[in-house]
Design an enzyme around this catalytic site. Sequence first.
Site, PDB file in Angstrom:
ATOM      1  N   ASP A  17       1.121  -0.871   0.620  1.00 54.11           N
ATOM      2  CA  ASP A  17       0.400  -0.474  -0.430  1.00 54.11           C
ATOM      3  C   ASP A  17       0.463   1.355   0.160  1.00 54.11           C
ATOM      4  O   ASP A  17       0.729   2.249  -0.940  1.00 54.11           O
ATOM      5  CB  ASP A  17      -0.824   0.365   1.184  1.00 54.11           C
ATOM      6  CG  ASP A  17      -2.279  -0.762   0.893  1.00 54.11           C
ATOM      7  OD1 ASP A  17      -1.581  -2.516   0.436  1.00 54.11           O
ATOM      8  OD2 ASP A  17      -3.649  -0.502   1.741  1.00 54.11           O
ATOM      9  N   ARG A  99      -1.098   5.872  17.133  1.00 51.74           N
ATOM     10  CA  ARG A  99      -1.055   6.375  15.846  1.00 51.74           C
ATOM     11  C   ARG A  99      -0.248   8.175  16.116  1.00 51.74           C
ATOM     12  O   ARG A  99      -0.116   9.506  15.230  1.00 51.74           O
ATOM     13  CB  ARG A  99      -2.412   6.386  15.714  1.00 51.74           C
ATOM     14  CG  ARG A  99      -2.914   5.455  14.931  1.00 51.74           C
ATOM     15  CD  ARG A  99      -2.547   4.848  14.006  1.00 51.74           C
ATOM     16  NE  ARG A  99      -2.167   3.774  13.251  1.00 51.74           N
ATOM     17  CZ  ARG A  99      -2.114   2.210  13.619  1.00 51.74           C
ATOM     18  NH1 ARG A  99      -0.638   2.385  13.645  1.00 51.74           N
ATOM     19  NH2 ARG A  99      -2.144   1.564  12.451  1.00 51.74           N
ATOM     20  N   ASP A 128      -8.080   4.866  11.634  1.00 53.06           N
ATOM     21  CA  ASP A 128      -7.009   5.349  11.494  1.00 53.06           C
ATOM     22  C   ASP A 128      -6.788   7.023  11.166  1.00 53.06           C
ATOM     23  O   ASP A 128      -5.943   7.974  10.957  1.00 53.06           O
ATOM     24  CB  ASP A 128      -5.771   4.494  10.876  1.00 53.06           C
ATOM     25  CG  ASP A 128      -4.974   3.886  12.090  1.00 53.06           C
ATOM     26  OD1 ASP A 128      -5.646   3.578  13.748  1.00 53.06           O
ATOM     27  OD2 ASP A 128      -5.117   2.525  12.147  1.00 53.06           O
ATOM     28  N   SER A 182      -5.994  -8.837   7.297  1.00 50.92           N
ATOM     29  CA  SER A 182      -5.005  -7.291   7.227  1.00 50.92           C
ATOM     30  C   SER A 182      -4.823  -7.471   8.736  1.00 50.92           C
ATOM     31  O   SER A 182      -5.299  -7.628  10.222  1.00 50.92           O
ATOM     32  CB  SER A 182      -5.339  -6.162   7.135  1.00 50.92           C
ATOM     33  OG  SER A 182      -6.137  -5.548   7.511  1.00 50.92           O
TER      34      SER A 182
END
Length: 406
Positions: A17, A99, A128, A182
């Site tokens: 990605d 994050r 996210d 994922s």
Amino acid sequence: MTQPVNRVVLAYSGGLDTSVILKWLRETYQCEVVTFTADLGQGEELEPARAKAELMGVKPEHIFIDDLREEFVRDYVFPMMRANATYEGLYLLGTSIARPLIAKRQIEIARQVGADAVSHGATGKGNDQVRFELGYYALQPDIKVIAPWREWDLTSRTRLIEYAEAHQIPVPKDKRGESPFSTDANLLHTSSEGKVLEDPWQEVPDYVYSRTVNPEDAPDRPDYITIDFERGDGVALNGEALSPAVLLARLNDLGRAHGIGRLDLVENRFVGMKSRGMYETPGGTIYHAAHRGIEQITLDRGAAHLKDELAVRYAELVYNGFWFSPEREMLQAAIDHSQARVNGTVRLKLYKGLASVVGRKSPDTLYSEKVVTFEDDAGAYDQRDAAGFIKLNALRLRLLGRRDGR
């Protein structure tokens, strides 16, 4: 027409990605790309990310790979653990808490290299994107944020692979076709979602788990451990003083061996949908139990119960991405004040998926065996006092009962 961008700092993993994003940013914005890869203890070799970035033409001086493990645990995980924060009563916030640190470091690098934009690989369906961008804007209000998943037309894994192959971007063999699920990992946890996990009726396949053995296969003999706390933070394991990151890593090893910390959860995302995820938080689960254990004997009832109320709000703020908000900082100040006398040692039994507190002691304990004993307390507590206490508390109930004819 896209807004001109000179240089952008990309949160870069080296995976499919973000490698596609790197190329797409150059093509779409005609800009220079700086890559940033954070070592948060995800257990992967990060040098391949450097090699991949170099292969794709990123200047060596514009490739940042930073070891943030100690900062992550000391300044993010431990403050959150002082709050006993769990989202919707179960989730220990392993992805959420990482994050803000990534966002903070991205902004620092952007200032260092003179970038006018930052970018991330979070999708438009997830939490996210919110967490990253709230962090960016809190720390650099005028920064331009580029979220490719909200802009491009690469709407599927197949389209992503086709784009990669058309631009000579290496595609890992395990990413050809559609991956079964994922994952996201750091020193606190591993999360898995998507594909084989999307039907909440179906049990999580055993091959999805990567951080813990199946509790059924865990040792038939328990391990007993101790964790020492000072001012609400863990400082030693089995009497050995350890840094925050090393302590959590050691607890992860213990939790893995005993199958501790698995969670199958359907949660409410901030963006509005429900999602099903599988979380493994072996060391964090042990640590969370231990912290609550030491608070049991060192926190006053009023403070402890208020903390439990604050923890719900605190967890929501972390989950939703408001780490840098004034309300989270206000809550943190109150929580940290409560931890001044949270000192002592907790003993835990690790066995077949469970981390059970079996002992606790503290120089600041509020527990009095003399007061609580069923034996002769030598006048420490006058049981006759309870009669007046009960009558006063019952007064309003008696008045209601008389009025309502109960």
